[in-house]
Scaffold this active site. Structure first.
Site, PDB file in Angstrom:
ATOM      1  CD  GLU A   1      -9.156 -30.259  -6.816  1.00 28.02           C
ATOM      2  OE1 GLU A   1     -10.356 -29.503  -7.775  1.00 28.02           O
ATOM      3  OE2 GLU A   1      -9.192 -29.701  -5.673  1.00 28.02           O
TER       4      GLU A   1
ATOM      5  CG  HIS B   1      -8.115 -37.350  -1.723  1.00 29.81           C
ATOM      6  ND1 HIS B   1      -8.552 -37.554  -0.510  1.00 29.81           N
ATOM      7  CD2 HIS B   1      -8.718 -36.340  -2.214  1.00 29.81           C
ATOM      8  CE1 HIS B   1      -9.446 -36.621  -0.247  1.00 29.81           C
ATOM      9  NE2 HIS B   1      -9.443 -35.962  -1.300  1.00 29.81           N
TER      10      HIS B   1
HETATM   11  N1  COA Z   1       2.009 -37.504  -8.427  1.00 27.80           N
HETATM   12  C1  COA Z   1       3.154 -38.029  -8.190  1.00 27.80           C
HETATM   13  N2  COA Z   1       3.319 -38.540  -7.133  1.00 27.80           N
HETATM   14  C2  COA Z   1       2.600 -38.402  -6.121  1.00 27.80           C
HETATM   15  C3  COA Z   1       1.397 -37.664  -6.179  1.00 27.80           C
HETATM   16  C4  COA Z   1       1.037 -37.253  -7.466  1.00 27.80           C
HETATM   17  N3  COA Z   1      -0.109 -36.821  -7.743  1.00 27.80           N
HETATM   18  N4  COA Z   1       0.478 -37.665  -4.960  1.00 27.80           N
HETATM   19  C5  COA Z   1       1.377 -38.446  -4.069  1.00 27.80           C
HETATM   20  N5  COA Z   1       2.456 -38.841  -4.649  1.00 27.80           N
HETATM   21  C6  COA Z   1       3.632 -39.688  -4.191  1.00 27.80           C
HETATM   22  C7  COA Z   1       4.444 -38.483  -3.162  1.00 27.80           C
HETATM   23  O1  COA Z   1       5.389 -38.087  -3.970  1.00 27.80           O
HETATM   24  C8  COA Z   1       4.772 -39.653  -2.237  1.00 27.80           C
HETATM   25  O2  COA Z   1       5.902 -40.414  -2.705  1.00 27.80           O
HETATM   26  P1  COA Z   1       7.316 -40.705  -1.700  1.00 27.80           P
HETATM   27  O3  COA Z   1       6.645 -41.534  -0.724  1.00 27.80           O
HETATM   28  O4  COA Z   1       8.286 -41.562  -2.440  1.00 27.80           O
HETATM   29  O5  COA Z   1       7.913 -39.229  -1.247  1.00 27.80           O
HETATM   30  C9  COA Z   1       3.749 -40.646  -2.083  1.00 27.80           C
HETATM   31  O6  COA Z   1       3.188 -40.566  -3.352  1.00 27.80           O
HETATM   32  C10 COA Z   1       2.811 -40.192  -0.835  1.00 27.80           C
HETATM   33  O7  COA Z   1       2.549 -38.656  -0.953  1.00 27.80           O
HETATM   34  P2  COA Z   1       1.888 -37.892   0.184  1.00 27.80           P
HETATM   35  O8  COA Z   1       2.531 -36.601  -0.051  1.00 27.80           O
HETATM   36  O9  COA Z   1       2.310 -38.609   1.594  1.00 27.80           O
HETATM   37  O10 COA Z   1       0.416 -38.037  -0.052  1.00 27.80           O
HETATM   38  P3  COA Z   1      -0.582 -36.945   0.639  1.00 27.80           P
HETATM   39  O11 COA Z   1      -1.682 -37.683   1.035  1.00 27.80           O
HETATM   40  O12 COA Z   1       0.161 -35.994   1.801  1.00 27.80           O
HETATM   41  O13 COA Z   1      -1.063 -36.150  -0.521  1.00 27.80           O
HETATM   42  C11 COA Z   1      -1.997 -34.759  -2.208  1.00 27.80           C
HETATM   43  C12 COA Z   1      -2.301 -35.692  -1.104  1.00 27.80           C
HETATM   44  C13 COA Z   1      -3.594 -34.670  -2.961  1.00 27.80           C
HETATM   45  C14 COA Z   1      -1.427 -33.555  -1.632  1.00 27.80           C
HETATM   46  C15 COA Z   1      -1.147 -35.307  -2.963  1.00 27.80           C
HETATM   47  O14 COA Z   1      -1.393 -36.469  -3.795  1.00 27.80           O
HETATM   48  C16 COA Z   1      -0.930 -34.296  -4.308  1.00 27.80           C
HETATM   49  O15 COA Z   1       0.055 -33.310  -4.105  1.00 27.80           O
HETATM   50  N6  COA Z   1      -1.597 -34.420  -5.671  1.00 27.80           N
HETATM   51  C17 COA Z   1      -1.621 -33.499  -6.401  1.00 27.80           C
HETATM   52  C18 COA Z   1      -2.463 -32.347  -6.162  1.00 27.80           C
HETATM   53  C19 COA Z   1      -3.630 -32.510  -6.524  1.00 27.80           C
HETATM   54  O16 COA Z   1      -4.306 -33.054  -7.428  1.00 27.80           O
HETATM   55  N7  COA Z   1      -4.620 -32.046  -5.521  1.00 27.80           N
HETATM   56  C20 COA Z   1      -5.779 -32.048  -5.381  1.00 27.80           C
HETATM   57  C21 COA Z   1      -6.354 -32.856  -4.309  1.00 27.80           C
HETATM   58  S1  COA Z   1      -8.194 -33.275  -4.091  1.00 27.80           S
END
Ligand code: COA
Length: 384
Positions: A320, A265
């Site tokens: 979710e 998140h």
């Molecule tokens: N699965 C695997 N790895 C994940 C992950 C997940 N669900 N969420 C984050 N990571 C990893 C990223 O690959 C990244 O790794 P890296 O630094 O080696 O590249 C690291 O954690 C940080 O990720 P980041 O993109 O900076 O996090 P964010 O805060 O921008 O992303 C989300 C938040 C929700 C977009 C992200 O966690 C995600 O895509 N989750 C899956 C989709 C989901 O469940 N969405 C509903 C949200 S309520």
């Protein structure tokens, strides 16, 4: 292309002469004040007007939560049935192709309602109630129309969640399913300055009407970065299929650099409190046993693997994951999941519209200009 690159090379770009702070995506920027929801990402806490989400889910109803958000007062009881659809709204829904995304149908219904009712400025609690009550009827009507079935009129005795299920499936809803959806609606009602809520506030700040603000909010929520994940969680669990396959499936997905749906998140660095509340709801649902035990086993494995692969980045279950369990458990088709999330957020959107209007100031931030420096058109006014 070559011409464009040439032109860019000869252009003088006004680059970063404006040294004021800029945060892409407005991350970490305070863009307003609100007394509605408090999202404490570090501690994994969420409160609505100070009340913790787990208490609201355990002891409240969506109707009470909506009144709390709109008025600031916790009512002993509240009744919020779904609203009848005006004929032009039904006609507009019938005019859509059956393949239209349900979010588009919801946005269309809201827009037609606004054009008919012309809600005035300033927005009122009555307008907020009316739009929140309209949305489930509109979504249920579209879901039936696209299958060639007639829409069903609301049952004024039922609450919003049960009324939605009744109008969707055409049968008196199972009380446990209605209660589970009501709990889901409570967890989705409000979440600070997320993209759709902020959109609603920007629109309201121009003194535009509440229907326009909600249309904009639905448009913002339609994007997969905001409202898309629960149906993907269902796909993920279907692909995994059984606990025996989970370990390999998760490893393969992570090795390919894929994200596990329902984890991570932008704000929470702890277990999402909404996921915890919904997990309890899902555990109480009849007929969920197999699916839920798969979900729980996959969650445990996924959390372990994410912790191993990202020791410095706390990655936990988000809302979710168990939203998918609840929505799947009550038998909603997965393509209705995003629009059902939008139904739940109506209370929060409209509460923010009311709050914005009370102390309104046009939201109009600055942008750092990084285009060409001032110049003349070719052959025009070369001397100054
Ligand atoms: N699965 C695997 N790895 C994940 C992950 C997940 N669900 N969420 C984050 N990571 C990893 C990223 O690959 C990244 O790794 P890296 O630094 O080696 O590249 C690291 O954690 C940080 O990720 P980041 O993109 O900076 O996090 P964010 O805060 O921008 O992303 C989300 C938040 C929700 C977009 C992200 O966690 C995600 O895509 N989750 C899956 C989709 C989901 O469940 N969405 C509903 C949200 S309520």
């Amino acid at each position: 292309m070559a011409r464009l690159i040439n032109a860019m090379a000869t252009e003088q770009i006004e680059h970063k002469t404006d040294q004021r702070a800029y945060s892409p995506g407005l991350e970490g920027v305070l863009a307003g004040e609100s007394s509605l929801g408090k999202v404490d990402g570090e501690r994994g806490r969420l409160t609505y007007r100070g009340y913790p989400i787990e208490e609201l889910v355990r002891a409240g109803t969506y109707a009470q939560v909506a009144e709390l958000l709109w008025t600031g007062v916790w009512p002993d009881s509240a009744h919020l049935p779904t609203a009848p659809l005006p004929d032009p709204v039904v006609a507009a829904l019938r005019a859509l192709p059956p393949t239209a995304p349900p979010m588009d149908a919801l946005r269309t219904a809201t827009s037609v309602w606004g054009a008919i009712n012309r809600p005035g400025w300033p927005p009122t609690v009555e307008q907020a109630r009316a739009l929140t009550a309209l949305a489930p009827s509109a979504l249920a009507a579209f879901a039936r129309i696209r299958q060639g079935k007639a829409p069903i009129d609301p049952d004024p005795e039922l609450e919003l969640a049960g009324g939605f299920l009744y109008q969707l499936f055409g049968a008196t809803p199972d009380p446990a399913a209605a209660r589970a959806l009501d709990a889901y609606f409570i967890t989705g009602a409000e979440h600070g300055f997320n993209a759709s809520t902020f959109t609603a506030r920007v629109i309201t700040s121009t003194q535009s009407d509440i229907a326009s603000a909600v249309c904009g909010a639905i448009g913002a929520m339609k994007g997969p970065l905001h409202g898309g994940a629960p149906s993907e969680v269902v796909n993920q669990l279907h692909q995994i299929g059984s606990v025996e396959h989970a370990e390999k499936w998760l490893d393969d997905a992570l090795d390919r650099g894929e994200r596990l749906m329902g984890f991570g998140h932008r704000v929470y660095r702890a277990y999402d409190p909404r996921a915890a509340a919904l997990r309890q709801v899902a555990e109480g649902m009849a007929g969920m046993a197999d699916w839920l035990s798969l979900a729980v086993a996959v969650e445990d494995m996924a959390l372990r693997k994410l912790a191993q692969r990202h020791p410095d980045r706390p990655l936990f279950t988000n809302v979710e994951y168990y939203a998918a369990a609840v929505l799947q458990g009550i038998g909603l088709p997965p393509d209705l999941f995003p629009a059902t999330f939008a139904l739940s957020r109506h209370a929060g959107w409209t509460a923010h519209v009311l709050e914005q209007a009370v102390a309104n100031r046009l939201i109009r931030p600055d942008v750092r200009y990084v285009g060409p420096a001032e110049r003349s058109l070719p052959g025009v006014g070369a001397t100054r």
